[in-house]
Design a protein around this motif. Structure first.
Motif, PDB file in Angstrom:
ATOM      1  N   LEU A   8       0.808  -1.225   0.000  1.00  0.00           N
ATOM      2  CA  LEU A   8       0.000   0.000   0.000  1.00  0.00           C
ATOM      3  C   LEU A   8       0.839   1.273   0.000  1.00  0.00           C
ATOM      4  O   LEU A   8       1.894   1.338   0.621  1.00  0.00           O
ATOM      5  N   ARG A   9       0.348   2.294  -0.666  1.00  0.00           N
ATOM      6  CA  ARG A   9       0.874   3.644  -0.510  1.00  0.00           C
ATOM      7  C   ARG A   9       0.327   4.191   0.816  1.00  0.00           C
ATOM      8  O   ARG A   9      -0.677   3.685   1.317  1.00  0.00           O
ATOM      9  N   PRO A  10       0.974   5.222   1.388  1.00  0.00           N
ATOM     10  CA  PRO A  10       0.574   5.653   2.732  1.00  0.00           C
ATOM     11  C   PRO A  10      -0.921   5.959   2.903  1.00  0.00           C
ATOM     12  O   PRO A  10      -1.479   5.715   3.966  1.00  0.00           O
ATOM     13  N   TYR A  11      -1.570   6.452   1.886  1.00  0.00           N
ATOM     14  CA  TYR A  11      -2.975   6.865   2.009  1.00  0.00           C
ATOM     15  C   TYR A  11      -3.932   5.754   1.608  1.00  0.00           C
ATOM     16  O   TYR A  11      -5.142   5.971   1.568  1.00  0.00           O
TER      17      TYR A  11
END
Lengths: 348, 348, 348, 348
Positions: free
Chosen positions: D76-79
């Motif tokens: 996952l990307r942070p958001y």
């Protein structure tokens, strides 16, 4: 004796009066929130024009540490690190903001606050397997935290090295105005998007109440950036208030005007100090200068002016940090110069 | 036909003119940075006076999501969670900001957006060992995201339950002014520090350009809070600009005046709509109201006014969200009421 | 020629045969999961007895990096940092594991891999306000990553300094057995809980299949530690398998026996090398030694033995790292010594 | 009366004797560390062969929570968030491990513990802008936490939906053996890499001392995965010990044999209970079954057997959870069945 003027930093005053005026004029217009207002859009149009490139994304946020932590954490994968000069703001004065997003800083010793390809290579050579972090980007400041500025060939060489080695290059432009208006610099505003993947334009230290404009030119880094802003608490409900300020800064040259004034004030002081026979840490290049003065002179000077004592330089001397800004009055500078001369005379 | 007025939110305009005026008046005074200026100090003196308690710490930051993520992450241990209503802002509209600091939100279904001791108990009963997170605090909003407000006995009971069960109570006061000025509320400003461990006073939605004031009354939570602010990018170089605004809001009643106007505008509208025979989701209590109207009427109304359609209510009706503010003109409200009446008539 | 033996590290083999035997004997007994089995409890009873203190908490986990990241992140507040030697494992070979939990490492240059109060003071003196992280604990390794060991007065002085300055002291004991059995050390096992707040006992590198035992003596750090274990994925369903191994290590001296054998093998080699007239980086003190040998000799030696070349030392020499373990055969050591002598002779 | 047998879980015993035997046989062979040994390589060769695909990456780690948190945070990307059934292990029994890596879980109510495209669509429809997280992947368990299993068309449909909507699909296979050997499942081992982007094969609950094998088939997710392992403390120095176990599990059918035995034992019990006229929560499908029994019977039964009471079902009945494993003795099952019959008779 009371304090005549503070040279401690470039954020001691509010905003340039033209900015306050435009804030007042646009105040009651109903606008969309979260940076989707007319003023942000117009400011971005102006900045893109000045960059000569429409294909950049621009986002407005409230401060420099916030800009740094959001840009860096939005780019890096969890196991990646950012390379910075040991003097870099992220490495010294952000209370572990970058580490708090999960990333290690690879700090490199730099005498003048700047990074070169060779310095970056040192880090890459040391980080070769999964037992260590993987450097993913390079962070530089222009002007640097010690007042120096990049020249065009220096920046171009660093950017090329980064591209060849799979590193993104991010420029912290908290004092970008002063860097670009420096007599030591041959960089132009439009070079910023040519020689970085992402940079930000500092408003807070160049005449705005607050605000920095993040400019992303590398397509890889544009995706979903507003999610990162929101998640870190940086998407202001009234984003308009930063948009309005950048609109005013870039409408007809206020950004350069402010920076140019700050530099002029610094150079007047540094030239005068040089004439008195004193040296400096580094070459005075921007609105932060670091003259080396006798301790006695510094003590006397500090009765009338505020500034930081920076470092001991030999037995009887120290360097001090003098910071000027868009708001520094010419009169204060003239008086300061005069006072140094007089104190020097007096102490003979 | 062009849009007459937007009722979409309470941050469509800039700031109350008195705030702009004080910003201009204080603009060129040199001040210390990072919230250590005279204006922040004076604002805090005023707020403490109004709370009747000098023993609280006050910090000024730029926005609500930032306030929430910093307060919550500064309090919880890594394995602790925060309990919130499912409607809570942190649970719905902060892009995972709380989780991004490492903490789980235990969301509890709440019809009216408020939490009761019984609801909190449900979560505690489910979380009994180290295979699950450990609830460490309770987050509430006042007014809530659905416009409701806490009464004194409700808040007191919740606070007591939290204390007995080792939970901190944090109140999101993005719309605290409207909550306190509500005709449905018997809470006073000074109750806030009595019945919470930490809360914040919303400026952005009550007449400021930007800014929220975090008030910490529990001594456990005061320590090193400025480190947390700095680390999350919330310590503004020109902290003065928020200080000045809260100084003006609390100097002689502007905070209440703004909130009171917003509520009056909302109540005028809700009373008129009730007179026309329409109902509401919840009891209109603050500056956010949710009338249930025929879809045909809503469609017609939307040609002239901006607002959000909230939820379907039966076959032919929907609820809409109407938000008023310190800046809502009486004329716009009167015209809006008149238009609803006329459209209703027309559609018979 | 094929490789005769690897001196690359102390985890090249499986486990001591007595450990495998006890694993087999206890294999089919049904036990509670997650470290609440009879074997973990019995192992803890033995370790507490050996420490002479029942008032410590003991937790068993799978590896050293995991131990480090969990202990450190469970102790520090978000804005706090950990001080370590630049050679410290957390600073060099954990892929940013500590930063990934949000914390900065303040690395201090240390020639011998150890920390002194003066070195720690340097960091404290530099970190005085909220623009920088706040050091919250000190991390040391014993033996260190460069094979050195702490003496009792060194450890006691460091612990006292930490206590006086509000810092917790954490000892990474991945190679604690070898440190305690060192001929250069006057520390006893029971000193570990006296002079640290928390430490761990390395099993992996001292004869176990895997496993480290975290021992917490400071009451402040005990609370809810199992939550931290679970959250980081360290609470093994079959916790028994680490319990069984520590039970066997501490039942009747296998822990010391293994470490003692490893040291004996290292000292035999270092004594022989010294006799041949070669020097070392540091004083050979534990199961990692760093002889400085002619490059030609190293090259020849590497045809038959595996080891890491550590650093260039002048034009024609380098240091190599030789690691011995509980499993190092006496015959391999004797042959290795003989081979060095022969190669030296040959190269004259 | 003493306890005859525990049906509480499938990790009450150590390892299958063949695994212990192979551990002993390979014990003294010197091997490279950190999963780069011959045994890990051979185990991967066997698993790839069984999958009919050489183009997957396989990594061995110590436990399920660790596997989940590393896989999810590495993707996952942070958001971004992960969608899971409300019963999913990451949502209920991992102490906030996923949130601790910064990611929100979007939990979806699921009666049978499985996810369908429609359920996932509900989440996507709600998450449309940057004020909310962006769903980036879907997490499922097979078998699920309530004992159900996916059929081939269900999994294929979910995978296709995920691909069409830019979501990665991750399968938690802590009990994958039991799922694949289920009489209710038509999935084959080789389907796992066809219909997921990444999954893991549970060893701990299927006869190993510890260990799970993460299998990555989507190229996007392979890059730098070992960095993630190292950073989270999952790269075991003696990675060999997991390699050896998977080698033995996949050498000649032990993996299936163990799972098949566990299922047989569960089905014997569920068939017998059905014959006695009692029902179940869900259809008994794997090694976890949930019979609904009279409370009196449960109480009597608990004097001789350990198991968890799961939920109240009406006034006088409850469901219990019975878990069998590779180690469950046929005799214990027969006696258990007999005892239920007798108690039923007795209570008439």
């Amino acid at each position: 004796m009371t304090i005549r003027h503070s040279f401690r930093n470039d954020y001691s005053e509010g905003a340039h009066e033209r900015i306050l005026k435009t804030l007042a004029e646009t105040n009651m217009m109903q606008q969309d929130g979260y940076g989707e207002d007319d003023y942000c859009m117009e400011a971005s149009r102006l900045i893109k024009g000045k960059l000569g490139n429409d294909d950049v994304d621009i986002h407005y946020i409230s401060g420099g540490t916030q800009a740094n932590l959001i840009v860096i954490s939005s780019i890096l994968r969890p196991y990646e690190s950012v390379i910075a000069a040991n003097t870099g703001h992220i490495n010294t004065h952000e209370a572990g903001a970058i580490e708090a997003t999960g990333h290690r800083i690879n700090a490199v010793d730099s005498a003048d606050g700047k990074l070169t390809p060779d310095m970056v290579k040192l880090v890459l050579d040391e980080h070769t397997d999964e037992h260590m972090v993987k450097p993913g980007m390079v962070y530089i400041s222009n002007s640097t935290e010690v007042g120096t500025v990049y020249k065009k060939d220096e920046l171009a060489a660093l950017y090329e090295y980064c591209r060849e080695n799979g590193l993104y290059l991010f420029m912290d432009g908290a004092r970008l105005g002063s860097a670009l208006e420096s007599r030591e610099s041959d960089l132009e505003f439009s070079d910023m998007e040519k020689y970085t993947d992402v940079f930000y334009i500092g408003g807070t230290k160049n005449g705005a109440l607050l605000g920095e404009a993040i400019v992303i030119s590398n397509d890889d880094l544009k995706k979903c950036f507003r999610y990162s802003l929101k998640q870190k608490g940086a998407l202001l409900a009234k984003g308009r208030i930063i948009g309005v300020q950048f609109l005013e800064l870039f409408r007809d040259g206020l950004f350069e005007e402010n920076a140019s004034h700050a530099n002029d004030m610094a150079f007047r002081i540094s030239d005068a100090i040089a004439d008195l026979g004193y040296g400096f840490i580094g070459t005075p290049s921007s609105n932060q200068i670091f003259p080396i003065l006798p301790n006695e002179l510094i003590e006397k000077l500090s009765e009338k002016y505020l500034f930081y004592v920076w470092s001991k330089e030999g037995e009887d001397s120290s360097s001090i940090r003098i910071v000027t800004s868009w708001a520094t009055p010419v009169e204060a500078v003239e008086e300061f110069i005069e006072d140094i001369g007089e104190i020097k005379e007096m102490l003979r």
